[in-house]
Design a protein around this motif. Structure first.
Motif, PDB file in Angstrom:
ATOM      1  N   UNK A  18     -10.823 -13.578  -7.851  1.00 62.20           N
ATOM      2  CA  UNK A  18      -9.335 -13.565  -7.933  1.00 62.20           C
ATOM      3  C   UNK A  18      -8.741 -12.164  -7.598  1.00 62.20           C
ATOM      4  N   UNK A  19      -9.467 -10.943  -7.878  1.00 66.87           N
ATOM      5  CA  UNK A  19      -9.211  -9.712  -7.312  1.00 66.87           C
ATOM      6  C   UNK A  19      -9.068  -9.745  -5.917  1.00 66.87           C
ATOM      7  N   UNK A  20      -9.884 -10.323  -5.071  1.00 73.35           N
ATOM      8  CA  UNK A  20      -9.966 -10.152  -3.751  1.00 73.35           C
ATOM      9  C   UNK A  20      -8.601 -11.024  -3.339  1.00 73.35           C
ATOM     10  N   UNK A  21      -8.506 -12.222  -3.931  1.00 73.48           N
ATOM     11  CA  UNK A  21      -7.437 -12.995  -3.455  1.00 73.48           C
ATOM     12  C   UNK A  21      -6.040 -12.364  -3.982  1.00 73.48           C
ATOM     13  N   UNK A  22      -5.863 -11.515  -5.044  1.00 74.65           N
ATOM     14  CA  UNK A  22      -4.840 -10.745  -5.219  1.00 74.65           C
ATOM     15  C   UNK A  22      -4.620  -9.732  -4.234  1.00 74.65           C
ATOM     16  N   UNK A  23      -5.578  -9.048  -3.704  1.00 75.40           N
ATOM     17  CA  UNK A  23      -5.407  -7.962  -2.711  1.00 75.40           C
ATOM     18  C   UNK A  23      -4.603  -8.843  -1.255  1.00 75.40           C
ATOM     19  N   UNK A  24      -5.150 -10.088  -1.128  1.00 75.21           N
ATOM     20  CA  UNK A  24      -4.476 -10.867  -0.106  1.00 75.21           C
ATOM     21  C   UNK A  24      -2.973 -10.883  -0.101  1.00 75.21           C
ATOM     22  N   UNK A  66      -2.024  -2.489  -4.487  1.00 76.71           N
ATOM     23  CA  UNK A  66      -2.929  -2.656  -5.547  1.00 76.71           C
ATOM     24  C   UNK A  66      -3.969  -1.675  -5.432  1.00 76.71           C
ATOM     25  N   UNK A  67      -4.358  -1.014  -6.731  1.00 75.00           N
ATOM     26  CA  UNK A  67      -5.616  -0.139  -7.014  1.00 75.00           C
ATOM     27  C   UNK A  67      -6.631  -0.954  -7.327  1.00 75.00           C
ATOM     28  N   UNK A  68      -7.761  -1.185  -6.158  1.00 75.52           N
ATOM     29  CA  UNK A  68      -8.598  -1.972  -6.455  1.00 75.52           C
ATOM     30  C   UNK A  68      -9.565  -1.607  -7.502  1.00 75.52           C
ATOM     31  N   UNK A  69     -10.039  -2.407  -8.539  1.00 74.81           N
ATOM     32  CA  UNK A  69     -10.821  -1.890  -9.744  1.00 74.81           C
ATOM     33  C   UNK A  69     -12.232  -2.295  -9.340  1.00 74.81           C
ATOM     34  N   UNK A  70     -13.269  -1.397  -9.866  1.00 76.67           N
ATOM     35  CA  UNK A  70     -14.618  -1.655  -9.721  1.00 76.67           C
ATOM     36  C   UNK A  70     -15.397  -2.050 -10.825  1.00 76.67           C
ATOM     37  N   UNK A  85     -14.091  -4.510 -14.846  1.00 77.67           N
ATOM     38  CA  UNK A  85     -13.236  -4.951 -15.549  1.00 77.67           C
ATOM     39  C   UNK A  85     -12.438  -6.060 -14.813  1.00 77.67           C
ATOM     40  N   UNK A  86     -11.517  -6.863 -15.729  1.00 74.29           N
ATOM     41  CA  UNK A  86     -10.817  -7.781 -15.214  1.00 74.29           C
ATOM     42  C   UNK A  86      -8.969  -7.601 -15.016  1.00 74.29           C
ATOM     43  N   UNK A  87      -8.882  -6.134 -15.298  1.00 75.81           N
ATOM     44  CA  UNK A  87      -7.434  -5.680 -15.205  1.00 75.81           C
ATOM     45  C   UNK A  87      -7.435  -5.019 -13.788  1.00 75.81           C
ATOM     46  N   UNK A  88      -6.238  -5.250 -13.430  1.00 80.49           N
ATOM     47  CA  UNK A  88      -5.728  -4.436 -12.098  1.00 80.49           C
ATOM     48  C   UNK A  88      -4.608  -3.639 -12.324  1.00 80.49           C
TER      49      UNK A  88
END
Length: 416
Positions: free
Chosen positions: A322-328, A339-343, A345-348
């Motif tokens: 989901x995070x990778x898709x959000x980045x796109x 987007x500040x990409x997290x390393x 957790x599930x919060x961005x």
């Protein structure tokens, strides 16, 4: 192939669940916001009207891990709903998880109970610094810290994170050193490890330096490590306690299964002493710190730490996709947003300062797009113009939210 597609392919290749189902195999078609709102009664599903997509509070849309469901049902069927007198099996379960995932050898006798991490933070501060003083924390950070600190006699000092490029936010160790050393100094420090909302995983070198500074200036450090189980693959999480013990810093760790396995309402957490000196302080906790914890939460935590690690890994894989898709989607649909990409957790963390939505983007997004995000201003210095979004949901839910946000952004092209 896109990054999101690559991660999904890796999931399938590793025997993980499909991107069409949650970590336990429940189809996402069964976990739409419309269906969840009919079944669940938590704040996530009751605070806003039915037309709002709730992607704000730290609660997963996923079903509970099967082992956790069984543990809760067994305790209820046994009418085992009384008071607790200690961590019991939870100490061993947490210690086993910490050793397996973080190479952290936790002596079980140093594990204490609290209702939740907020209670653990407050009660630890009360026994370690009963006269209060000045407390520092790195911002923007979890808004609950500001609320819980109203219960103790501390003056709060905000030390903003720093970033060279606007994407990788780190502890300002020089600023922390100056605050610790300059009169009137700092009496306590709350470490958010991993950091919420950025999903930053602090390096061993950064944490070791913080421990040395804390030891040198007699600063009590409470390390909130509630998001540590959700560290993403390829990133190494470092517990603060062993470094604090090595440096001679007074420290405790507060954590729980509540974020990793979606157990916030189960109300049971642990406070772990970094060394015997900290353990002696925790033995002075009021008895109610233990008895107010939930016996159901304790057994849910045991099932999480000891029996549900595969479920956790699948949850992390889904969140990463989901995070990778959000980045796109941000690059494609949200002009002026970063987007500040997290390393972990599930919060961005989303930077809307260049979007044209003004200093309070979450308010406009709620009012005009009907998507609930966390308002960045509540996270302290550095948070205005930002918002936090929850990624532990069906991919379609995330896509719907971004579609709605795109529709109100100036220059998005959606109005055409």
């Amino acid at each position: 192939m896109s990054e999101a597609a690559c991660i999904e392919a890796q999931q399938r290749g590793a025997g993980g669940v499909s991107a069409t189902a949650d970590p336990g195999g429940v189809p996402f078609a069964e976990l739409t916001p419309e269906r969840l709102r009919q079944r669940r009664t938590s704040i996530k599903w009751t605070r806003f009207p039915d037309d709002v997509l709730p992607l704000y509070v730290a609660e997963m849309d996923y079903e509970l891990a099967p082992a956790i469901k069984r543990a809760l049902i067994e305790r209820v069927e046994a009418s085992d709903t009384g008071y607790l007198d200690g961590p019991g099996p939870l100490a061993a379960a947490f210690a086993g998880f910490a050793e397996d995932r973080f190479a952290w050898a936790v002596p079980e006798h140093r594990v204490h109970l609290a209702t939740d991490v907020a209670t653990g933070v407050v009660e630890a501060l009360r026994v370690a610094r009963p006269n209060g003083g000045r407390l520092a924390l790195a911002t923007p950070c979890y808004p609950g810290f500001f609320e819980m600190l109203e219960e103790v006699p501390f003056e709060t000092v905000q030390l903003p994170l720093i970033s060279a490029d606007g994407s990788d936010f780190r502890l300002d160790l020089a600023g922390i050193a100056a605050a610790f050393a300059t009169e009137p100094g700092i009496d306590a420090f709350i470490l958010c490890n991993p950091h919420n909302p950025h999903g930053t995983v602090h390096s061993e070198e950064e944490l070791a330096e913080l421990a040395r500074l804390a030891a040198r200036h007699d600063v009590f450090v409470v390390s909130d490590e509630i998001h540590a189980p959700l560290t993403h693959p390829g990133t190494t999480f470092t517990p603060f306690a062993p470094l604090a013990a090595a440096a001679g810093a007074l420290s405790v760790t507060t954590t729980s299964a509540s974020k990793g396995w979606n157990l916030a309402g189960a109300k049971c957490s642990v406070i772990v002493a970094a060394d015997d000196r900290a353990d002696a302080l925790l033995r002075g906790l009021p008895p109610e710190t233990t008895t107010r914890a939930s016996i159901l939460g304790l057994h849910a935590g045991v099932a999480a730490f000891a029996e549900s690690r595969d479920w956790l890994d699948r949850a992390i894989a889904l969140v990463r996709a989901n995070e990778a898709r959000l980045h796109e989607l941000v690059a494609e649909r949200l002009p002026g947003v970063r987007l500040i990409r997290p390393r972990a957790g599930y919060l961005a963390w989303l930077d809307f300062t260049g979007s044209g939505l003004g200093p309070g983007p979450a308010g406009r997004i709620l009012a005009e797009a009907r998507v609930a995000l966390n308002d960045g201003a509540a996270f302290g210095v550095g948070g205005a113009g930002h918002a936090r979004i929850n990624l532990a949901c069906a991919p379609d839910t995330l896509e719907r939210a971004i579609d709605r946000i795109a529709g109100i952004l100036p220059g998005s092209g959606a109005e055409a």
